[in-house]
Design a protein around this motif. Structure first.
Motif, PDB file in Angstrom:
ATOM      1  N   ASP A  42      76.001 106.761  49.321  1.00 11.90           N
ATOM      2  CA  ASP A  42      74.771 106.834  50.106  1.00 11.90           C
ATOM      3  C   ASP A  42      75.039 106.321  51.517  1.00 11.90           C
ATOM      4  OD1 ASP A  42      73.117 103.994  50.452  1.00 11.90           O
ATOM      5  OD2 ASP A  42      74.506 103.961  48.757  1.00 11.90           O
ATOM      6  N   ALA A  43      74.434 106.985  52.478  1.00 13.00           N
ATOM      7  CA  ALA A  43      74.659 106.671  53.889  1.00 13.00           C
ATOM      8  C   ALA A  43      73.608 105.718  54.435  1.00 13.00           C
ATOM      9  CB  ALA A  43      74.679 107.960  54.707  1.00 13.00           C
ATOM     10  N   VAL A  44      72.825 105.102  53.541  1.00 16.45           N
ATOM     11  CA  VAL A  44      71.807 104.147  53.974  1.00 16.45           C
ATOM     12  C   VAL A  44      72.311 102.725  53.799  1.00 16.45           C
ATOM     13  CG1 VAL A  44      69.461 103.305  53.600  1.00 16.45           C
ATOM     14  CG2 VAL A  44      69.938 105.750  53.498  1.00 16.45           C
ATOM     15  N   SER A  45      72.752 102.377  52.590  1.00 15.67           N
ATOM     16  CA  SER A  45      73.233 101.020  52.333  1.00 15.67           C
ATOM     17  C   SER A  45      74.670 100.987  51.817  1.00 15.67           C
ATOM     18  CB  SER A  45      72.326 100.326  51.313  1.00 15.67           C
ATOM     19  OG  SER A  45      72.477 100.933  50.034  1.00 15.67           O
ATOM     20  N   GLY A  46      75.124 102.070  51.210  1.00 11.81           N
ATOM     21  CA  GLY A  46      76.458 102.107  50.614  1.00 11.81           C
ATOM     22  C   GLY A  46      76.551 101.353  49.306  1.00 11.81           C
ATOM     23  N   GLU A  47      75.397 100.956  48.748  1.00  7.29           N
ATOM     24  CA  GLU A  47      75.381 100.129  47.544  1.00  7.29           C
ATOM     25  C   GLU A  47      74.878 100.853  46.306  1.00  7.29           C
ATOM     26  OE1 GLU A  47      73.108  96.680  48.481  1.00  7.29           O
ATOM     27  OE2 GLU A  47      74.509  95.998  50.019  1.00  7.29           O
ATOM     28  N   LEU A  48      74.329 102.050  46.472  1.00  5.54           N
ATOM     29  CA  LEU A  48      73.809 102.771  45.303  1.00  5.54           C
ATOM     30  C   LEU A  48      74.962 103.360  44.501  1.00  5.54           C
ATOM     31  CD1 LEU A  48      70.796 104.611  46.963  1.00  5.54           C
ATOM     32  CD2 LEU A  48      70.765 102.485  45.672  1.00  5.54           C
ATOM     33  N   ASP A  49      74.666 103.828  43.287  1.00  2.00           N
ATOM     34  CA  ASP A  49      75.693 104.431  42.448  1.00  2.00           C
ATOM     35  C   ASP A  49      76.341 105.607  43.171  1.00  2.00           C
ATOM     36  OD1 ASP A  49      75.086 102.650  40.436  1.00  2.00           O
ATOM     37  OD2 ASP A  49      73.881 104.072  39.279  1.00  2.00           O
ATOM     38  N   LEU A  50      77.636 105.721  42.994  1.00  2.00           N
ATOM     39  CA  LEU A  50      78.366 106.831  43.585  1.00  2.00           C
ATOM     40  C   LEU A  50      78.082 108.105  42.808  1.00  2.00           C
ATOM     41  CD1 LEU A  50      81.894 105.213  44.057  1.00  2.00           C
ATOM     42  CD2 LEU A  50      80.089 105.435  45.762  1.00  2.00           C
ATOM     43  N   TYR A  51      78.157 109.217  43.485  1.00  2.00           N
ATOM     44  CA  TYR A  51      78.120 110.529  42.839  1.00  2.00           C
ATOM     45  C   TYR A  51      79.546 111.045  42.791  1.00  2.00           C
ATOM     46  CZ  TYR A  51      73.111 111.440  42.787  1.00  2.00           C
ATOM     47  OH  TYR A  51      71.780 111.423  42.507  1.00  2.00           O
ATOM     48  N   GLN A  52      79.932 111.591  41.654  1.00  2.00           N
ATOM     49  CA  GLN A  52      81.217 112.270  41.558  1.00  2.00           C
ATOM     50  C   GLN A  52      80.939 113.718  41.198  1.00  2.00           C
ATOM     51  OE1 GLN A  52      84.097 110.635  38.854  1.00  2.00           O
ATOM     52  NE2 GLN A  52      85.704 111.992  39.583  1.00  2.00           N
ATOM     53  N   PHE A  53      81.572 114.635  41.912  1.00  2.00           N
ATOM     54  CA  PHE A  53      81.360 116.059  41.713  1.00  2.00           C
ATOM     55  C   PHE A  53      82.639 116.698  41.198  1.00  2.00           C
ATOM     56  CE2 PHE A  53      78.364 114.829  45.036  1.00  2.00           C
ATOM     57  CZ  PHE A  53      77.186 115.360  44.555  1.00  2.00           C
ATOM     58  N   ASP A  54      82.487 117.635  40.269  1.00  2.00           N
ATOM     59  CA  ASP A  54      83.626 118.392  39.755  1.00  2.00           C
ATOM     60  C   ASP A  54      84.019 119.510  40.709  1.00  2.00           C
ATOM     61  OD1 ASP A  54      83.732 116.829  37.457  1.00  2.00           O
ATOM     62  OD2 ASP A  54      82.351 118.144  36.379  1.00  2.00           O
ATOM     63  N   GLU A  55      83.038 120.036  41.418  1.00  2.00           N
ATOM     64  CA  GLU A  55      83.303 121.090  42.392  1.00  2.00           C
ATOM     65  C   GLU A  55      82.503 120.808  43.648  1.00  2.00           C
ATOM     66  OE1 GLU A  55      80.287 124.537  40.954  1.00  2.00           O
ATOM     67  OE2 GLU A  55      82.099 124.276  39.770  1.00  2.00           O
ATOM     68  N   MET A  56      82.832 121.489  44.704  1.00  2.00           N
ATOM     69  CA  MET A  56      82.205 121.247  45.999  1.00  2.00           C
ATOM     70  C   MET A  56      80.709 121.582  45.953  1.00  2.00           C
ATOM     71  SD  MET A  56      82.682 120.312  49.145  1.00  2.00           S
ATOM     72  CE  MET A  56      84.417 120.468  49.483  1.00  2.00           C
ATOM     73  N   PRO A  57      79.838 120.594  46.206  1.00  2.00           N
ATOM     74  CA  PRO A  57      78.403 120.893  46.261  1.00  2.00           C
ATOM     75  C   PRO A  57      78.063 121.575  47.574  1.00  2.00           C
ATOM     76  CG  PRO A  57      78.770 118.600  46.784  1.00  2.00           C
ATOM     77  CD  PRO A  57      80.119 119.182  46.422  1.00  2.00           C
ATOM     78  N   GLU A  58      76.936 122.235  47.585  1.00  3.02           N
ATOM     79  CA  GLU A  58      76.473 122.869  48.812  1.00  3.02           C
ATOM     80  C   GLU A  58      75.936 121.783  49.730  1.00  3.02           C
ATOM     81  OE1 GLU A  58      73.134 126.150  50.003  1.00  3.02           O
ATOM     82  OE2 GLU A  58      74.147 126.331  48.084  1.00  3.02           O
ATOM     83  N   LEU A  59      76.452 121.714  50.938  1.00  4.68           N
ATOM     84  CA  LEU A  59      75.993 120.706  51.890  1.00  4.68           C
ATOM     85  C   LEU A  59      74.595 121.078  52.347  1.00  4.68           C
ATOM     86  CD1 LEU A  59      79.241 120.090  53.948  1.00  4.68           C
ATOM     87  CD2 LEU A  59      78.361 118.819  51.999  1.00  4.68           C
ATOM     88  N   THR A  60      73.685 120.110  52.328  1.00  6.96           N
ATOM     89  CA  THR A  60      72.267 120.398  52.521  1.00  6.96           C
ATOM     90  C   THR A  60      71.688 119.774  53.782  1.00  6.96           C
ATOM     91  OG1 THR A  60      71.719 118.490  51.159  1.00  6.96           O
ATOM     92  CG2 THR A  60      71.842 120.626  50.046  1.00  6.96           C
ATOM     93  N   ARG A  61      72.482 119.540  54.783  1.00  9.84           N
ATOM     94  CA  ARG A  61      71.997 118.866  55.992  1.00  9.84           C
ATOM     95  C   ARG A  61      70.789 119.559  56.603  1.00  9.84           C
ATOM     96  NH1 ARG A  61      69.949 115.370  58.368  1.00  9.84           N
ATOM     97  NH2 ARG A  61      70.167 115.151  60.565  1.00  9.84           N
ATOM     98  N   ASP A  62      70.831 120.854  56.732  1.00  8.88           N
ATOM     99  CA  ASP A  62      69.728 121.572  57.367  1.00  8.88           C
ATOM    100  C   ASP A  62      68.801 122.204  56.342  1.00  8.88           C
ATOM    101  OD1 ASP A  62      70.731 120.984  59.901  1.00  8.88           O
ATOM    102  OD2 ASP A  62      72.125 122.672  59.801  1.00  8.88           O
ATOM    103  N   ARG A  63      68.887 121.794  55.089  1.00 10.23           N
ATOM    104  CA  ARG A  63      68.115 122.430  54.037  1.00 10.23           C
ATOM    105  C   ARG A  63      67.078 121.521  53.394  1.00 10.23           C
ATOM    106  NH1 ARG A  63      71.667 126.989  51.457  1.00 10.23           N
ATOM    107  NH2 ARG A  63      73.006 127.371  53.213  1.00 10.23           N
ATOM    108  N   VAL A  64      66.727 120.427  54.050  1.00 12.59           N
ATOM    109  CA  VAL A  64      65.664 119.574  53.534  1.00 12.59           C
ATOM    110  C   VAL A  64      64.354 120.319  53.740  1.00 12.59           C
ATOM    111  CG1 VAL A  64      64.464 117.376  53.782  1.00 12.59           C
ATOM    112  CG2 VAL A  64      66.946 117.466  54.010  1.00 12.59           C
ATOM    113  N   PRO A  65      63.610 120.593  52.662  1.00 13.55           N
ATOM    114  CA  PRO A  65      62.382 121.383  52.790  1.00 13.55           C
ATOM    115  C   PRO A  65      61.386 120.770  53.770  1.00 13.55           C
ATOM    116  CG  PRO A  65      63.002 121.137  50.491  1.00 13.55           C
ATOM    117  CD  PRO A  65      63.907 120.241  51.289  1.00 13.55           C
ATOM    118  N   GLN A  66      60.706 121.629  54.485  1.00 16.09           N
ATOM    119  CA  GLN A  66      59.706 121.215  55.472  1.00 16.09           C
ATOM    120  C   GLN A  66      58.622 120.381  54.805  1.00 16.09           C
ATOM    121  OE1 GLN A  66      60.196 122.041  58.595  1.00 16.09           O
ATOM    122  NE2 GLN A  66      58.356 121.230  59.503  1.00 16.09           N
ATOM    123  N   GLY A  67      58.227 119.282  55.429  1.00 16.23           N
ATOM    124  CA  GLY A  67      57.153 118.455  54.929  1.00 16.23           C
ATOM    125  C   GLY A  67      57.601 117.397  53.940  1.00 16.23           C
ATOM    126  N   GLN A  68      58.867 117.383  53.572  1.00 15.58           N
ATOM    127  CA  GLN A  68      59.341 116.347  52.660  1.00 15.58           C
ATOM    128  C   GLN A  68      59.914 115.193  53.469  1.00 15.58           C
ATOM    129  OE1 GLN A  68      61.811 117.789  49.525  1.00 15.58           O
ATOM    130  NE2 GLN A  68      60.227 119.110  48.729  1.00 15.58           N
TER     131      GLN A  68
END
Length: 152
Positions: A42-68
Motif C-alpha cells: 500500500d502506498a499510504v502507510s506501507g503497513e497493510l498486508d501485502l498482495y501477491q499476484f500470480d500474473e500481472m494485474p491490470e494497472l488501474t491508475r486511470d480507472r477509478v470509477p467516477q464518484g468513488q
C-alpha cells in the motif's frame, strides 16, 4: 456482509456504505535464482498486508470509477520499495532461508494500481463506527485500515 444482526448489535445501525480505492505500488521481486514474484504494497502507510499476484494485474491508475472515493499515495516509490524489501526479507527468513548468508533481493517498480474497498458506517448512541471490507479478497480489514479510512 455488513448487514448481519450481530454486527448491528455490536456497532449500531448501518447508515452508509461507501466505495473507495487505495493506491498500491506494484513491484517485481527477484530472489536469488527463483522466478520473480509480483508484490503490491500500500502506498499510504506501507503497513497493510501485502498482495501477491500470480500474473500481472491490470494497472488501474486511470480507472477509478467516477464518484468513488480515492486516497492519494503518501509514500514515495523508493520508500515503498525499501519497506517491501524489508518485509519480503523477513518472510524469506521465516520460511527457513535464513541459513543463506547472502540473500539478494531486487525490486523493480511496475506501476501503481488502485484496489477497491467497502466502508460501512454504523451509528450507535450518536457515535460513528467503521467496518472496512477488502472488496478484492472479500475479507474484513483490521485496525490499521480503519485508522487510514478515519483520517480521510
Amino acid at each position: 456482509m455488513l448487514r448481519h444482526s450481530w454486527r448491528e448489535v455490536r456497532l449500531g445501525r448501518l447508515r452508509a456504505l461507501l466505495d473507495f480505492h487505495l493506491p498500491y505500488h506494484l513491484f517485481q521481486i527477484s530472489v536469488l535464482e527463483r522466478s520473480p514474484s509480483l508484490f503490491a504494497i500500500d502506498a499510504v502507510s506501507g503497513e497493510l498486508d501485502l498482495y501477491q499476484f500470480d500474473e500481472m494485474p491490470e494497472l488501474t491508475r486511470d480507472r477509478v470509477p467516477q464518484g468513488q472515493h480515492e486516497i492519494g499515495a503518501r509514500l514515495s516509490i523508493d520508500l515503498s520499495r525499501e519497506r517491501l524489501l524489508d518485509r519480503t526479507l523477513r518472510m524469506i527468513f521465516l520460511q527457513g532461508f535464513f541459513k543463506r548468508r547472502q540473500t539478494r533481493l531486487k525490486a523493480v517498480y511496475i506501476g501503481e494500481l488502485h484496489l477497491p474497498y467497502w466502508v460501512g458506517l454504523f451509528e450507535r448512541r450518536g457515535q460513528i463506527n467503521l467496518e472496512v471490507i477488502d472488496a478484492f479478497r472479500g475479507k474484513f480489514e483490521g485496525a490499521k485500515m480503519r485508522q487510514i479510512v478515519s483520517q480521510i
